[in-house]
Design a protein around this motif. Structure first.
Motif, PDB file in Angstrom:
ATOM      1  N   ALA A   1       6.311  -2.701   4.475  1.00  0.00           N
ATOM      2  CA  ALA A   1       7.200  -3.775   4.023  1.00  0.00           C
ATOM      3  C   ALA A   1       8.582  -3.623   4.650  1.00  0.00           C
ATOM      4  O   ALA A   1       9.179  -4.607   5.093  1.00  0.00           O
ATOM      5  CB  ALA A   1       7.301  -3.772   2.504  1.00  0.00           C
ATOM      6  N   GLN A   2       9.075  -2.379   4.688  1.00  0.00           N
ATOM      7  CA  GLN A   2      10.402  -2.150   5.257  1.00  0.00           C
ATOM      8  C   GLN A   2      10.437  -2.562   6.721  1.00  0.00           C
ATOM      9  O   GLN A   2      11.282  -3.341   7.130  1.00  0.00           O
ATOM     10  CB  GLN A   2      10.781  -0.666   5.140  1.00  0.00           C
ATOM     11  N   LEU A   3       9.499  -2.048   7.494  1.00  0.00           N
ATOM     12  CA  LEU A   3       9.506  -2.322   8.930  1.00  0.00           C
ATOM     13  C   LEU A   3       9.297  -3.802   9.221  1.00  0.00           C
ATOM     14  O   LEU A   3      10.049  -4.412   9.973  1.00  0.00           O
ATOM     15  CB  LEU A   3       8.415  -1.499   9.625  1.00  0.00           C
TER      16      LEU A   3
ATOM     17  N   ALA B   1       2.461   7.898   9.048  1.00  0.00           N
ATOM     18  CA  ALA B   1       3.433   8.948   8.773  1.00  0.00           C
ATOM     19  C   ALA B   1       3.767   8.969   7.287  1.00  0.00           C
ATOM     20  O   ALA B   1       3.824  10.032   6.666  1.00  0.00           O
ATOM     21  CB  ALA B   1       4.691   8.707   9.598  1.00  0.00           C
ATOM     22  N   GLY B   2       3.970   7.761   6.714  1.00  0.00           N
ATOM     23  CA  GLY B   2       4.308   7.679   5.296  1.00  0.00           C
ATOM     24  C   GLY B   2       3.204   8.231   4.422  1.00  0.00           C
ATOM     25  O   GLY B   2       3.452   9.000   3.489  1.00  0.00           O
ATOM     26  N   ALA B   3       1.962   7.858   4.740  1.00  0.00           N
ATOM     27  CA  ALA B   3       0.831   8.288   3.924  1.00  0.00           C
ATOM     28  C   ALA B   3       0.643   9.805   4.002  1.00  0.00           C
ATOM     29  O   ALA B   3       0.426  10.472   2.989  1.00  0.00           O
ATOM     30  CB  ALA B   3      -0.437   7.574   4.364  1.00  0.00           C
TER      31      ALA B   3
ATOM     32  N   ALA C   1       4.333  -0.376  13.000  1.00  0.00           N
ATOM     33  CA  ALA C   1       4.014  -0.452  11.569  1.00  0.00           C
ATOM     34  C   ALA C   1       2.900   0.533  11.233  1.00  0.00           C
ATOM     35  O   ALA C   1       2.946   1.231  10.215  1.00  0.00           O
ATOM     36  CB  ALA C   1       3.586  -1.866  11.209  1.00  0.00           C
ATOM     37  N   LEU C   2       1.922   0.629  12.120  1.00  0.00           N
ATOM     38  CA  LEU C   2       0.791   1.517  11.901  1.00  0.00           C
ATOM     39  C   LEU C   2       1.249   2.968  11.885  1.00  0.00           C
ATOM     40  O   LEU C   2       0.856   3.756  11.011  1.00  0.00           O
ATOM     41  CB  LEU C   2      -0.244   1.313  13.018  1.00  0.00           C
TER      42      LEU C   2
ATOM     43  N   PRO D   1       6.350   1.475  21.512  1.00  0.00           N
ATOM     44  CA  PRO D   1       5.145   0.753  21.096  1.00  0.00           C
ATOM     45  C   PRO D   1       5.518  -0.599  20.478  1.00  0.00           C
ATOM     46  O   PRO D   1       6.624  -0.769  19.983  1.00  0.00           O
ATOM     47  CB  PRO D   1       4.519   1.661  20.051  1.00  0.00           C
ATOM     48  N   ASN D   2       4.593  -1.558  20.504  1.00  0.00           N
ATOM     49  CA  ASN D   2       4.900  -2.872  19.947  1.00  0.00           C
ATOM     50  C   ASN D   2       4.932  -2.837  18.421  1.00  0.00           C
ATOM     51  O   ASN D   2       4.661  -1.800  17.806  1.00  0.00           O
ATOM     52  CB  ASN D   2       3.902  -3.922  20.451  1.00  0.00           C
ATOM     53  N   PHE D   3       5.243  -3.988  17.857  1.00  0.00           N
ATOM     54  CA  PHE D   3       5.500  -4.018  16.414  1.00  0.00           C
ATOM     55  C   PHE D   3       4.342  -3.515  15.557  1.00  0.00           C
ATOM     56  O   PHE D   3       4.522  -2.724  14.632  1.00  0.00           O
ATOM     57  CB  PHE D   3       5.890  -5.437  15.984  1.00  0.00           C
TER      58      PHE D   3
END
Length: 263
Positions: free
Chosen positions: A146-148, A78-80, A72-73, A66-68
């Motif tokens: 922020a990391q990605l 996943a993080g949330a 990020a999404l 997938p694109n950037f």
């Protein structure tokens, strides 16, 4: 030998001053360890699982990732989700580690993480386990995004500078920069999260109304830059983590390209 003995006796009293404290600290740390491990287990596994599944879903049939923005999404989602699942262990962790700093009459004295979870549920209701889950999820979103984002950007900039090839050195430098950006972005959110999860009732009212209230009070009482207090140790913790994550990711991507896309 008696003289020697009395000398020993005289030399002993100052000793206990330090030892109980360090022992207590050690046990506080160990108590928190069970919670920390549980949190890592729940949070990390959920996050990686969801990331992988979504990544597969979003990839095109020919294997193009997938694109950037999608990446990020996916990372944020996943993080949330991982953060939501990991919150109870996190609440237990924060309370157990800060227990040693409270005066004896206010200590909660949880024996281990499961004891903490059971007692929090029994004494304060099950919703308390998810107290601060919104700031925790916000932090996960901020950190992942922020990391990605900063990693992709810094890597691109380094490659464009012409001084770097797409190798481990470049990944290392890019992830160090990414670590700096991530640290700066996530520290204020982190402060909010920790203060909310650790807050006490003051005259029957919670200490803070919401996340913005925390920021407002901290800035007013301790100054704007206190939001980044302890930047260096925080970066020292997050930096290597970011570096390892990305170097690992890049190597996996490389192997993936070598083995799957060229076959």
């Amino acid at each position: 030998g008696s003289k020697n003995n009395s000398g020993d006796m005289a030399a002993q009293p100052p000793k206990p001053k330090t030892s109980p404290k360090s022992i207590k600290f050690l046990f506080g740390g160990l108590a928190g360890l069970s919670a920390g491990l549980l949190r890592q287990a729940t949070y990390t596994t959920t996050r990686l699982g969801i990331y992988t599944v979504l990544f597969e879903r979003m990839s095109k049939p020919d294997g193009t990732p997938p694109n950037f923005f999608l990446k990020a999404l996916i990372g944020m989602t996943a993080g949330a989700t991982g953060a939501f699942v990991g919150t109870p262990a996190e609440v237990a962790l924060i309370r157990m580690t800060s227990d040693g700093r409270l005066p004896p009459d206010q200590r909660r004295g949880y024996t281990n993480v499961f004891n903490a979870l059971i007692r929090i549920t029994r004494e304060e209701g099950v919703t308390t386990l998810w107290r601060g889950c919104i700031p925790t999820m916000a932090r996960a979103v901020v950190v992942n995004a922020a990391q990605l984002a900063s990693y992709s950007q810094s890597k691109q900039a380094l490659l464009d500078s012409g001084y770097f090839r797409d190798d481990i050195l470049c990944h290392f430098c890019a992830s160090m920069i990414s670590g700096l950006v991530t640290t700066a972005a996530s520290m204020p959110v982190d402060i909010v999260k920790t203060r909310i999860q650790n807050m006490r009732m003051i005259d029957g009212k919670p200490e803070y109304k919401n996340g913005f209230d925390v920021l407002f009070k901290v800035i007013r009482k301790e100054g704007f830059f206190s939001l980044w207090k302890g930047f260096t140790p925080y970066y020292a913790r997050l930096g290597p983590h970011t570096v390892l994550t990305f170097i690992f990711l890049e190597q996996m991507n490389r192997l993936y390209k070598v083995y799957f896309l060229d076959s």
